[in-house]
Design an enzyme around this catalytic site. Structure first.
Site, PDB file in Angstrom:
ATOM      1  N   CYS A   1     -36.537   3.435  11.380  1.00 40.09           N
ATOM      2  CA  CYS A   1     -36.043   4.050  10.141  1.00 40.09           C
ATOM      3  C   CYS A   1     -34.535   4.314  10.246  1.00 40.09           C
ATOM      4  CB  CYS A   1     -36.824   5.342   9.911  1.00 40.09           C
ATOM      5  SG  CYS A   1     -36.113   6.463   8.714  1.00 40.09           S
TER       6      CYS A   1
ATOM      7  N   CYS B   1     -33.361   7.836   9.392  1.00 36.04           N
ATOM      8  CA  CYS B   1     -33.752   8.750  10.482  1.00 36.04           C
ATOM      9  C   CYS B   1     -32.676   8.756  11.571  1.00 36.04           C
ATOM     10  CB  CYS B   1     -35.088   8.324  11.094  1.00 36.04           C
ATOM     11  SG  CYS B   1     -36.489   8.365   9.955  1.00 36.04           S
TER      12      CYS B   1
END
Length: 108
Positions: free
Chosen positions: A31, A34
């Site tokens: 991600c 993230c």
């Protein structure tokens, strides 16, 4: 206080049922957002304003049961727990939103 990794569902249960607020960063290695917000979350864990808040991380691919229990639909998700209840959450890599979420958590 450094950010600790939650490595089991049992550890998750013990932490969320404690008597201090905790914030969990639910993330995944693949991600991009993230990876952007993670260092910011780490830095905020050292902020004196949030001294009473526990900071934790969960890799959703390693701890699917925790991700399911929290109700993760997108990453990153930041979930606030206090005395066994999920009291707030933030979805997305929003630094201002994360700061506001932590201010609310610290007031619990």
């Amino acid at each position: 206080m450094p950010v600790a990794t939650i490595n089991s569902f049992e550890q998750f249960q013990n932490l969320i049922n404690g008597d201090k607020p905790i914030v969990i960063d639910l993330w995944a290695t693949w991600c991009g957002p993230c990876r952007f917000i993670s260092p910011i979350f780490e830095k905020m864990s050292d902020d004196a304003r949030f001294g009473n808040v526990g900071f934790y991380k969960v890799d959703v691919d390693e701890q699917e049961r925790i991700a399911q229990e929290v109700g993760v639909r997108a990453m990153p998700t930041f979930a606030v727990f206090y005395k066994g209840e999920k009291v707030d959450e933030l979805v997305g890599a929003n630094q201002g939103g994360l700061d506001a979420l932590l201010v609310k958590a610290a007031a619990l």
